[in-house]
Design an enzyme around this catalytic site. Structure first.
Site, PDB file in Angstrom:
ATOM      1  N   GLN A  30       0.737  -1.183  -0.044  1.00  0.00           N
ATOM      2  CA  GLN A  30       0.005  -0.005   0.006  1.00  0.00           C
ATOM      3  C   GLN A  30       0.817   1.268   0.062  1.00  0.00           C
ATOM      4  O   GLN A  30       0.539   2.263  -0.704  1.00  0.00           O
ATOM      5  CB  GLN A  30      -1.070   0.041   1.137  1.00  0.00           C
ATOM      6  CG  GLN A  30      -1.860  -0.964   1.170  1.00  0.00           C
ATOM      7  CD  GLN A  30      -2.909  -0.909   0.200  1.00  0.00           C
ATOM      8  OE1 GLN A  30      -3.358   0.382  -0.264  1.00  0.00           O
ATOM      9  NE2 GLN A  30      -3.488  -2.143  -0.579  1.00  0.00           N
ATOM     10  N   ARG A  50      12.594   3.436   8.445  1.00  0.00           N
ATOM     11  CA  ARG A  50      13.889   3.286   9.230  1.00  0.00           C
ATOM     12  C   ARG A  50      15.013   3.583   8.344  1.00  0.00           C
ATOM     13  O   ARG A  50      15.067   3.252   7.182  1.00  0.00           O
ATOM     14  CB  ARG A  50      13.981   1.951   9.690  1.00  0.00           C
ATOM     15  CG  ARG A  50      12.741   1.573  10.875  1.00  0.00           C
ATOM     16  CD  ARG A  50      12.668   0.178  10.932  1.00  0.00           C
ATOM     17  NE  ARG A  50      12.478  -0.622   9.737  1.00  0.00           N
ATOM     18  CZ  ARG A  50      12.600  -1.732   9.562  1.00  0.00           C
ATOM     19  NH1 ARG A  50      13.002  -2.544  10.361  1.00  0.00           N
ATOM     20  NH2 ARG A  50      12.269  -2.320   8.410  1.00  0.00           N
ATOM     21  N   HIS A 109      -6.490  -0.189   7.513  1.00  0.00           N
ATOM     22  CA  HIS A 109      -7.260  -1.209   8.189  1.00  0.00           C
ATOM     23  C   HIS A 109      -7.404  -0.838   9.566  1.00  0.00           C
ATOM     24  O   HIS A 109      -6.545  -0.178  10.163  1.00  0.00           O
ATOM     25  CB  HIS A 109      -6.280  -2.557   7.787  1.00  0.00           C
ATOM     26  CG  HIS A 109      -6.903  -3.657   8.555  1.00  0.00           C
ATOM     27  ND1 HIS A 109      -8.105  -4.232   8.413  1.00  0.00           N
ATOM     28  CD2 HIS A 109      -6.358  -4.710   9.262  1.00  0.00           C
ATOM     29  CE1 HIS A 109      -8.460  -5.273   8.987  1.00  0.00           C
ATOM     30  NE2 HIS A 109      -6.961  -5.691   9.379  1.00  0.00           N
ATOM     31  N   GLU A 232      -9.530 -24.829 -12.213  1.00  0.00           N
ATOM     32  CA  GLU A 232     -10.596 -24.196 -12.859  1.00  0.00           C
ATOM     33  C   GLU A 232     -11.448 -23.175 -12.019  1.00  0.00           C
ATOM     34  O   GLU A 232     -12.362 -22.775 -12.384  1.00  0.00           O
ATOM     35  CB  GLU A 232     -11.658 -25.344 -13.192  1.00  0.00           C
ATOM     36  CG  GLU A 232     -11.158 -26.161 -14.554  1.00  0.00           C
ATOM     37  CD  GLU A 232     -12.288 -26.966 -14.965  1.00  0.00           C
ATOM     38  OE1 GLU A 232     -13.364 -26.829 -14.893  1.00  0.00           O
ATOM     39  OE2 GLU A 232     -11.939 -27.932 -15.625  1.00  0.00           O
ATOM     40  N   SER A 253     -22.816 -25.442 -18.066  1.00  0.00           N
ATOM     41  CA  SER A 253     -23.610 -26.165 -18.678  1.00  0.00           C
ATOM     42  C   SER A 253     -24.923 -26.627 -17.621  1.00  0.00           C
ATOM     43  O   SER A 253     -24.862 -26.410 -16.447  1.00  0.00           O
ATOM     44  CB  SER A 253     -23.169 -27.550 -18.944  1.00  0.00           C
ATOM     45  OG  SER A 253     -22.838 -28.254 -17.691  1.00  0.00           O
TER      46      SER A 253
HETATM   47  P1  NAD Z   1       3.218  -4.611   3.445  1.00  0.00           P
HETATM   48  O1  NAD Z   1       3.977  -5.610   4.319  1.00  0.00           O
HETATM   49  O2  NAD Z   1       3.377  -4.572   2.022  1.00  0.00           O
HETATM   50  O3  NAD Z   1       4.753  -3.269   3.684  1.00  0.00           O
HETATM   51  C1  NAD Z   1       5.107  -2.720   4.862  1.00  0.00           C
HETATM   52  C2  NAD Z   1       6.391  -1.921   4.739  1.00  0.00           C
HETATM   53  O4  NAD Z   1       6.444  -1.294   6.002  1.00  0.00           O
HETATM   54  C3  NAD Z   1       7.565  -2.428   4.395  1.00  0.00           C
HETATM   55  O5  NAD Z   1       7.710  -2.539   2.781  1.00  0.00           O
HETATM   56  C4  NAD Z   1       8.539  -1.554   4.826  1.00  0.00           C
HETATM   57  O6  NAD Z   1       8.772  -0.553   4.094  1.00  0.00           O
HETATM   58  C5  NAD Z   1       7.627  -1.237   6.256  1.00  0.00           C
HETATM   59  N1  NAD Z   1       7.929  -2.004   7.507  1.00  0.00           N
HETATM   60  C6  NAD Z   1       8.229  -3.334   7.427  1.00  0.00           C
HETATM   61  N2  NAD Z   1       8.689  -3.826   8.639  1.00  0.00           N
HETATM   62  C7  NAD Z   1       8.912  -2.603   9.530  1.00  0.00           C
HETATM   63  C8  NAD Z   1       9.268  -2.170  10.681  1.00  0.00           C
HETATM   64  N3  NAD Z   1       9.627  -3.181  11.498  1.00  0.00           N
HETATM   65  N4  NAD Z   1       9.256  -1.016  10.936  1.00  0.00           N
HETATM   66  C9  NAD Z   1       9.060  -0.009  10.206  1.00  0.00           C
HETATM   67  N5  NAD Z   1       8.792  -0.093   8.999  1.00  0.00           N
HETATM   68  C10 NAD Z   1       8.601  -1.394   8.456  1.00  0.00           C
HETATM   69  O7  NAD Z   1       2.236  -3.651   4.106  1.00  0.00           O
HETATM   70  P2  NAD Z   1       0.876  -3.733   3.294  1.00  0.00           P
HETATM   71  O8  NAD Z   1       0.282  -5.037   2.958  1.00  0.00           O
HETATM   72  O9  NAD Z   1       1.038  -2.442   2.520  1.00  0.00           O
HETATM   73  O10 NAD Z   1       0.009  -3.378   4.482  1.00  0.00           O
HETATM   74  C11 NAD Z   1      -0.012  -1.747   5.129  1.00  0.00           C
HETATM   75  C12 NAD Z   1      -1.346  -1.690   5.466  1.00  0.00           C
HETATM   76  O11 NAD Z   1      -2.214  -1.736   4.602  1.00  0.00           O
HETATM   77  C13 NAD Z   1      -1.858  -2.652   6.537  1.00  0.00           C
HETATM   78  O12 NAD Z   1      -2.619  -1.885   7.725  1.00  0.00           O
HETATM   79  C14 NAD Z   1      -2.738  -3.575   5.739  1.00  0.00           C
HETATM   80  O13 NAD Z   1      -3.843  -4.010   6.581  1.00  0.00           O
HETATM   81  C15 NAD Z   1      -3.476  -2.523   4.868  1.00  0.00           C
HETATM   82  N6  NAD Z   1      -3.843  -3.245   3.734  1.00  0.00           N
HETATM   83  C16 NAD Z   1      -3.404  -4.007   3.125  1.00  0.00           C
HETATM   84  C17 NAD Z   1      -3.798  -4.450   1.745  1.00  0.00           C
HETATM   85  C18 NAD Z   1      -2.927  -5.290   0.926  1.00  0.00           C
HETATM   86  O14 NAD Z   1      -3.411  -5.916   0.035  1.00  0.00           O
HETATM   87  N7  NAD Z   1      -1.585  -5.281   0.892  1.00  0.00           N
HETATM   88  C19 NAD Z   1      -5.033  -4.153   1.112  1.00  0.00           C
HETATM   89  C20 NAD Z   1      -5.632  -3.110   1.987  1.00  0.00           C
HETATM   90  C21 NAD Z   1      -4.951  -2.607   3.359  1.00  0.00           C
END
Ligand code: NAD
Ligand code: MG
Length: 331
Positions: A30, A50, A109, A232, A253
């Site tokens: 995201q 970080r 989220h 499928e 079908s």
């Molecule tokens: P992700 O796992 O893809 O990415 C997280 C990023 O956070 C990493 O790339 C890194 O840059 C950073 N990170 C990772 N560990 C860290 C740490 N210990 N300290 C600081 N930074 C750190 O996450 P995501 O899937 O994009 O999820 C982010 C939010 O979006 C969540 O709340 C998730 O529920 C929500 N969300 C995700 C999706 C999806 O399809 N991925 C869809 C809707 C909402």
């Protein structure tokens, strides 16, 4: 027809972000999409990562300013928390004292707010703009002048502007092009967890595995079982996505339709329904959240085990071999 309010581009006032800086914390699925879409929509963006984050070079080569999460939050009026859900409470600890009254804490989220893992200061707005799609699609749709459906919720609104700010954010990442549904943190969190557990991720894979095992144990070839029970599925789901269950029933079908209509509810029967209600209750009463938080605190022992077992299932080996032999795996 529908009971939820849906917002489109014309409902959003982009000017509420004109004098604001947005910090996007995290540059994963995201994060990279929100940051780049906001930037191209003319919003002032800084990415918070970080010092040792492997995502730093990606954000920089995409032309974005990068700072630490704390520095980024300090500069920003709106902080979008897009690090993994399990990491968010620690990141909030790091930034909370640089959040000033009227700032907005934005999520994709609701888990941490809804289950009390983050207790936001009363002086900051708390919003959620959650695209209903993985980040790479949020980005790709934006680049193609298309939208990604999303959700909007406001948890607290001390400034009185939270709703307008959330809507402007949703517009800037391209969600109001497709439509943004008004919801609450509770509704988003509980439906999201239930859906992924009972139907989408958990329910579907269990159904597929049980079907596959039933055929293989009855002496049919693993390849045939794989095609029938897993491969499928995509064709069926594509039809459901396009036109609901009825388009699927219309396209298969008459034999498949009659067989499915008479046998489907026998397989996924009232017992499955009772289990679904239990799963929903565990989501609603916080049992699942507590279990997942404890699991993480313990270093994820069960999760690692379950993951390994799933990877070792026979259906994975057959799938790998078949995907190598056929061309459908390539785009
Ligand atoms: P992700 O796992 O893809 O990415 C997280 C990023 O956070 C990493 O790339 C890194 O840059 C950073 N990170 C990772 N560990 C860290 C740490 N210990 N300290 C600081 N930074 C750190 O996450 P995501 O899937 O994009 O999820 C982010 C939010 O979006 C969540 O709340 C998730 O529920 C929500 N969300 C995700 C999706 C999806 O399809 N991925 C869809 C809707 C909402
Ligand atoms: Mg989801």
């Amino acid at each position: 027809m529908t009971d939820a309010t849906i917002y489109y581009d014309d409902d959003a006032d982009s000017t509420v972000l004109d004098d604001k800086t947005v910090a996007v914390l995290g540059y994963g699925s995201q994060g990279h999409a929100h940051a780049q879409n906001l930037d191209e929509s003319g919003v002032d963006v800084v990415v918070g990562l970080r010092e040792d984050s492997s995502s730093r070079s990606a954000a920089e080569s995409d032309g974005l300013d990068v700072a630490t999460p704390r520095q980024a939050a300090e500069q920003a009026d709106l902080v979008s928390v897009l690090v993994p859900d399990t990491v968010q409470p620690a990141v909030y600890e790091e930034i909370q004292d640089v959040l000033t009254p009227g700032d907005t804490l934005q999520f994709a989220h609701g888990f941490n707010i809804h289950y009390g893992q983050i207790e936001p200061k009363e002086s900051v707005n708390v919003t959620m703009v959650a695209p209903k799609s993985p980040g790479h699609l949020v980005r790709r749709n934006y680049e193609n002048d298309e939208g990604t459906p999303g959700l909007l919720a406001v948890y607290q609104d001390p400034s009185g502007e939270a709703h307008d700010i959330g809507l402007a954010y949703a517009k800037a990442i391209g969600c109001t092009r497709a439509g943004v549904v008004e919801t609450s943190f509770r509704e988003e969190t509980e439906t999201d967890l239930f859906g992924e557990q009972a139907v989408l991720c958990g329910g579907v894979t269990s159904l597929v595995k049980q079907g596959y095992e039933t055929l293989v144990e009855a002496g049919y070839s693993r390849e045939m079982a794989y095609f029938e029970c897993l491969n499928e599925l995509k064709l069926i789901v594509d039809l459901m996505y396009e036109g609901g269950n009825s388009e699927m029933w219309d396209s298969v079908s008459d034999t498949a339709e009659y067989g499915g209509l008479t046998r489907g509810d026998r397989v996924v029967d009232e017992h499955a329904r009772e289990r679904m209600e239990e799963v929903l209750e565990e989501v609603q009463d916080g049992t699942f959240a507590k279990e997942w938080i404890t699991e993480n605190q313990a270093g994820r022992p069960s999760y690692k085990q379950l993951r390994a077992a799933e990877k070792n299932h026979d259906i994975e080996d057959v799938g790998e071999d078949l995907r190598a032999l056929f061309a459908w795996g390539e785009e």
